[in-house]
Design a protein around this motif. Structure first.
Motif, PDB file in Angstrom:
ATOM      1  N   LEU A 162       0.875  -1.268   0.052  1.00 60.29           N
ATOM      2  CA  LEU A 162      -0.054   0.070   0.002  1.00 60.29           C
ATOM      3  C   LEU A 162       1.041   1.199  -0.058  1.00 60.29           C
ATOM      4  CD1 LEU A 162      -2.543   1.608   0.469  1.00 60.29           C
ATOM      5  CD2 LEU A 162      -2.196   1.362   2.770  1.00 60.29           C
ATOM      6  N   THR A 163       0.495   2.063  -0.980  1.00 57.27           N
ATOM      7  CA  THR A 163       1.381   3.612  -1.081  1.00 57.27           C
ATOM      8  C   THR A 163      -0.070   4.298  -0.602  1.00 57.27           C
ATOM      9  OG1 THR A 163       3.047   2.824  -2.546  1.00 57.27           O
ATOM     10  CG2 THR A 163       2.505   5.140  -2.262  1.00 57.27           C
ATOM     11  N   LEU A 164       0.268   5.029   0.518  1.00 55.43           N
ATOM     12  CA  LEU A 164      -0.987   5.876   0.873  1.00 55.43           C
ATOM     13  C   LEU A 164      -0.203   7.529   1.281  1.00 55.43           C
ATOM     14  CD1 LEU A 164      -3.768   6.033   2.111  1.00 55.43           C
ATOM     15  CD2 LEU A 164      -2.647   5.720   4.351  1.00 55.43           C
ATOM     16  N   PRO A 165      -0.785   8.479   0.333  1.00 49.60           N
ATOM     17  CA  PRO A 165      -0.559   9.865   0.456  1.00 49.60           C
ATOM     18  C   PRO A 165      -1.204  10.481   1.648  1.00 49.60           C
ATOM     19  CG  PRO A 165      -2.065   9.598  -1.479  1.00 49.60           C
ATOM     20  CD  PRO A 165      -1.647   8.235  -0.852  1.00 49.60           C
ATOM     21  N   PHE A 166      -0.784  11.436   2.225  1.00 45.29           N
ATOM     22  CA  PHE A 166      -1.489  12.153   3.388  1.00 45.29           C
ATOM     23  C   PHE A 166      -1.041  13.639   3.307  1.00 45.29           C
ATOM     24  CE2 PHE A 166       2.402  10.588   5.558  1.00 45.29           C
ATOM     25  CZ  PHE A 166       2.640  11.610   6.334  1.00 45.29           C
ATOM     26  N   THR A 167      -1.877  14.358   3.918  1.00 46.82           N
ATOM     27  CA  THR A 167      -1.579  15.769   3.897  1.00 46.82           C
ATOM     28  C   THR A 167      -1.686  16.283   5.466  1.00 46.82           C
ATOM     29  OG1 THR A 167      -2.431  16.036   1.785  1.00 46.82           O
ATOM     30  CG2 THR A 167      -2.199  18.024   3.109  1.00 46.82           C
TER      31      THR A 167
END
Length: 938
Positions: free
Chosen positions: A726-731
């Motif tokens: 899983l590659t999960l972007p966040f801000t």
């Protein structure tokens, strides 16, 4: 859909689950919402499951009138099916599914397939069928929260089909069942122009005649930022859709009665109800009635959850846990107060888990009895790691009991545990027997018993436990090994589903203060917990009688003391009215007053869309610098109404009142323009109009809540595949000062994060992006869930926020064909008195995958069923032999294969097997106008 109102009563309501045209706006309306459709479908499917289960068990069942939904409520259904204590869990589940349904309109607003816009029929159907597979697999792994979230999402998509496509305009009066069948085709999708421009505001005839006559399937195109669409195609319409001004102009949506095709809104809503029920019935058939009721929260009364340190010095504590477990199970077995679920999480160092979860009390007792104390080494243990696993594996609002005589080694997980407390609203109760300043963990040496010389209560190493207990509304009880058994009485007091809190207070540092709380006549078994050292207080009951803390028995009641923990049991005759507790202690203390009552409330923080058309429940702390919004649902029936919702400061009891509006049946929106600094509680006061007099009540949340100037944003993917990464972007965003923000990520599966930024640099009122990479082991069972918590802390650690994500693990589904049956023989002699004769049915059942049938159950009919398996030319065949009295001439057998595909085998002696639509009750196909008329009165 649109807005469901109680227009006959003149209530001001708003659209909660409206797809992007008229959503979440305060107005009178006669439209139906996604929330109303979802709620009614759940009530109906649960009614069928309860009725069928009662029938199979030979029990009587109170029948509801099929055409009077007004009589079918959560309270009436629970009363007919089971114990009233189940209402809160049932309502919580319906709220969870409804809220996730609404979430789609905020976080999937631009994804056409989630709404069947742009003729995305194949992708939309795949979302539904893949989601159904995830729901079934999650239930199989007992991951009910993940299943509920996914169920809410796919119900939204399914319901939008009937409002956004031309299915209704084509004259269809039944659901399009192919949408929930992955092996069926979506037929006759339009491959040419579909619409003409509306005539002014009149769009009733804007779909081309050849589309109607040829039964071509189409849906409207929708875009907020662009006006382009394929030539000749219909638009969705509504004030947000820019394509509606491009030829052909107008729209075809039926989201509300005021939409372009609003004249068909009621028909679309009625068939959406039937379609939602059909989907729920398929899931019910796949998982069985018992698991379906559990999925619906219909069996959750109370949970007994133990998190236990198993290192060598814990032998006495483990023995006490075994005693308490046996006592509770033996005392409550078969009673209405028997826990509906049992959870066990052992921990030491370096091991923790596994989590054991069962509904069988004897299985739980054997698991607890198998615990042994061994090993250890250094004193600190992985207590918070065990707590993380318990919080993610337990149902919401569980009471969790932790037994340890060691300080926590994994203190870096404190903010993670706080995040999970806030998200699950569960309470932590610590039984701490590390009163001595030191011990030998490896050898298992018992502590000294000379308490006068050696005991040091309020061990400073226990501060983290006290902090977590206070945040969760639980207790941190410091006792000796010898007095532990006296303190465990708390466990029996707090595992009832109908417990409600009327006062929760924390004073650290301590200060002299008088607390007041209202006890209504519906509240029974009032109990008061006070925790702290050197306690001194005075309690005054509603009749004016007082008693000080140094009196173990007096005019108010009985006070029991075990080290730093005191329990007040008031005299029964003096319960109702206003109570006063005057504290005069110099050391920190906590107060909790609770009892049993059918009246309570549920709440969630929500964020509204920019145009107030929909909402989503926050998976983090709410913002500190803006308006705070709560969705509040009342428990206790339609006579229970809140009059005030307030935020109460945890350190000073200052009240911040919100603006309250009813937005749907039993649901209210509370908005606040200011909030307390630091921690706070939610308090609801209201009126129970069923009481002839003094119907006032007061309820309070037990957990502490906080706002934050930081926001962490991340969205979970549809599902994770075993063996993939899983590659999960966040801000991370701040509304305050910038700087270097520390970032941490944890998960409850002990998986290693491959790539993680340890910090992000933000400017004042700025934001920054990060990415985490998480591998999913290839042996992870389909239906598993991974709870990931992403945390961001401001410089100095004075403020932090998080995003908690439940990630569903789902293996690719290769078998999409349901099982089939073939009648081998029927033997019937049903002349004369039916009770004196019987009939027999023999059928062969097979599954195209070759794996075979996993389960066969009776869903309609009263008889006996026996099955056996045989191998015929390499294919597994299940032979089913059914016998029944001639008084019950119909039977429907449900066949389920390993992938959860459902096949139905129906036979009737009455019509000799005529075509049958068994999935939905007959009334759902008929008299939609009558159904909707009465439904609109809810």
């Amino acid at each position: 859909m649109g807005l469901l109102t109680r227009s006959s009563l003149g209530f001001v309501l708003m659209v909660l689950m409206q797809s992007r045209t008229v959503a979440f706006t305060f107005m009178l309306s006669t439209s139906v919402t996604h929330g109303g459709i979802t709620r009614y479908a759940i009530l109906n499917a649960t009614l069928q499951a309860c009725k069928e289960q009662a029938l199979q068990q030979g029990k009587e069942f109170v029948e509801f009138s099929s055409l009077q939904p007004k009589t079918l409520t959560e309270e009436s259904l629970v009363a007919a099916c089971s114990s009233p204590d189940l209402v809160k869990g049932f309502k919580r589940t319906i709220s969870k599914i409804r809220n996730r349904n609404a979430w789609v309109d905020i976080y999937r607003v631009f994804n056409a397939e989630y709404h069947f816009d742009d003729e995305s029929f194949l992708k939309g159907r795949d979302l539904i069928t893949n989601g159904m597979s995830i729901v079934k697999a999650s239930v199989k792994q007992q991951n009910y929260e993940t299943a509920r979230e996914k169920l809410g999402e796919i119900l939204h998509t399914l319901q939008d089909f009937y409002s956004h496509s031309n299915w209704i305009e084509l004259g269809n009066m039944r659901p399009y069942s192919n949408l929930i069948k992955p092996n069926s085709k979506i037929e006759n999708i339009a491959d040419s122009e579909t619409c003409r421009s509306c005539v002014g505001n009149d769009c009733t005839n804007n779909i081309l005649e050849n589309i109607i006559t040829e039964k071509k399937l189409t849906s409207g195109y929708f875009a907020i930022f662009s006006s382009s669409k394929p030539k000749g195609k219909c638009s969705h319409g509504g004030f947000l859709d820019r394509t509606k001004d491009t030829d052909p102009k107008g729209g075809i949506n039926k989201d509300s009665t005021t939409s372009e095709h609003g004249n068909l809104h009621n028909q679309a809503a009625g068939i959406a109800i039937a379609a939602s029920t059909e989907l729920l019935e398929d899931i019910r058939a796949a998982i069985g009635d018992s698991e379906f009721l559990r999925l619906m929260g219909f069996t959750q009364k109370s949970v007994l959850c133990f998190v236990i340190d198993t290192t060598s010095s814990m032998s006495d504590d483990i023995a006490e846990v075994k005693r308490v477990t046996a006592s509770i199970i033996d005392r409550k077995l078969g009673s209405v107060n028997q826990p509906s679920e049992y959870i066990l999480v052992p921990f030491n160092d370096p091991d923790f888990g596994p989590l054991t979860r069962t509904t069988d009390p004897n299985t739980f007792k054997s698991k607890v009895n198998a615990l042994t104390a061994s090993g250890g080494g250094d004193i600190p243990e992985l207590c918070l790691t065990g707590l993380q696993l318990a919080l993610t594996g337990s149902p919401p609002q569980s009471e969790i009991f932790v037994f340890t005589d060691a300080n926590a080694k994994d203190t870096w997980l404190k903010s993670t545990v706080l995040a999970l407390i806030e998200r699950t609203k569960s309470s932590l109760n610590f039984m701490l027997t590390n009163a001595l300043s030191a011990r030998r963990r490896r050898s298992g040496e018992r502590p000294h018993t000379d308490q006068s010389n050696f005991i040091q209560l309020s061990n400073p190493l226990n501060k983290i436990y006290h902090d977590l207990a206070q945040a969760s509304g639980g207790q941190a009880i410091e006792v000796t090994k010898e007095t532990l058994s006296q303190a465990t009485s708390i466990i029996g007091n707090t595992i009832a589903a109908s417990l409600v809190t009327v006062l929760q207070a924390v004073r650290n540092p301590a200060k002299a203060e008088t607390f007041s709380f209202l006890v209504d006549s519906s509240l029974q078994d009032l109990t008061i917990y006070i925790t702290g050292n050197s306690l001194f207080y005075n309690i005054t009951n509603p009749s004016g009688a007082s008693q000080s803390s140094d009196q173990t028995s007096g005019d108010v009641g009985i006070i029991q003391t075990v080290d730093n923990f005191q329990t007040v049991h008031p005299n029964i005759a003096d319960v109702a009215g206003v109570w006063l507790i005057s504290m005069n202690s110099e050391e920190p203390y906590t107060i909790e007053a609770f009892g049993k009552s059918p009246i309570d409330f549920l709440f969630d923080f929500v964020e509204l869309s920019d145009n107030y058309q929909s909402y989503a429940v926050l998976n983090s702390r709410p913002a500190a610098d803006g308006n705070l919004t709560l969705i509040v649902s009342m428990v206790g029936g339609d006579t229970v109404r809140p009059t005030e919702v307030a935020l109460i400061g945890a350190s000073n009891s200052n009240a911040y009142n919100g603006t309250l509006k009813e937005v749907a049946f039993g649901m209210y929106l509370a908005t606040f323009d200011s909030v307390p600094a630091g921690g706070f509680f939610v308090r609801v006061t209201g009126m129970n109009t069923s009481r002839a007099s003094n119907g006032l009540f007061q309820r309070q949340s037990s957990i502490q809540l906080q706002t934050s100037s930081i926001k962490v944003t991340a969205q979970a993917p549809e599902s994770l595949e075993p063996g993939k990464t899983l590659t999960l972007p966040f801000t991370v965003t701040t509304t305050g000062s910038g700087g270097n923000f520390s970032i941490s990520v944890s998960n409850d599966r002990n998986l290693t994060v491959i790539k993680l930024p340890s910090s992000l640099t933000l400017e004042d009122q700025g934001s920054a992006n990060g990415t985490i990479t998480l591998p999913v082991p290839g042996n992870t069972p389909s239906g598993s869930e991974i709870t990931v918590t992403i945390e961001a802390a401001a410089p100095g650690g004075k403020d932090f926020n998080y995003a908690v994500l439940r990630l569903a693990v789902a293996a690719p589904v290769t078998d999409i064909t349901p099982p089939v049956c073939e009648v081998v023989s029927i033997n019937a002699n049903c002349l004369g008195n039916c009770s004196l004769s019987s009939w027999e049915l023999l059928v062969n059942m097979s599954d195209s995958s070759g794996v075979g049938i996993q389960s066969v159950t009776i869903r309609q009919g009263v008889g006996s069923l026996n099955t056996s398996s045989v191998l015929d030319q390499g294919v597994n065949i299940t032979m089913a032999f059914y016998t029944a009295s001639c008084c019950f001439p119909q039977v429907e057998l449900v066949m389920v294969d390993a992938e959860g595909n459902v096949g139905l085998c129906y036979k009737s002696l009455v019509n000799n097997g005529a075509q049958h639509h068994p999935v939905l009750p007959t009334f759902m196909w008929l008299n939609l106008g009558i159904i909707l008329y009465q439904f609109m009165q809810l």
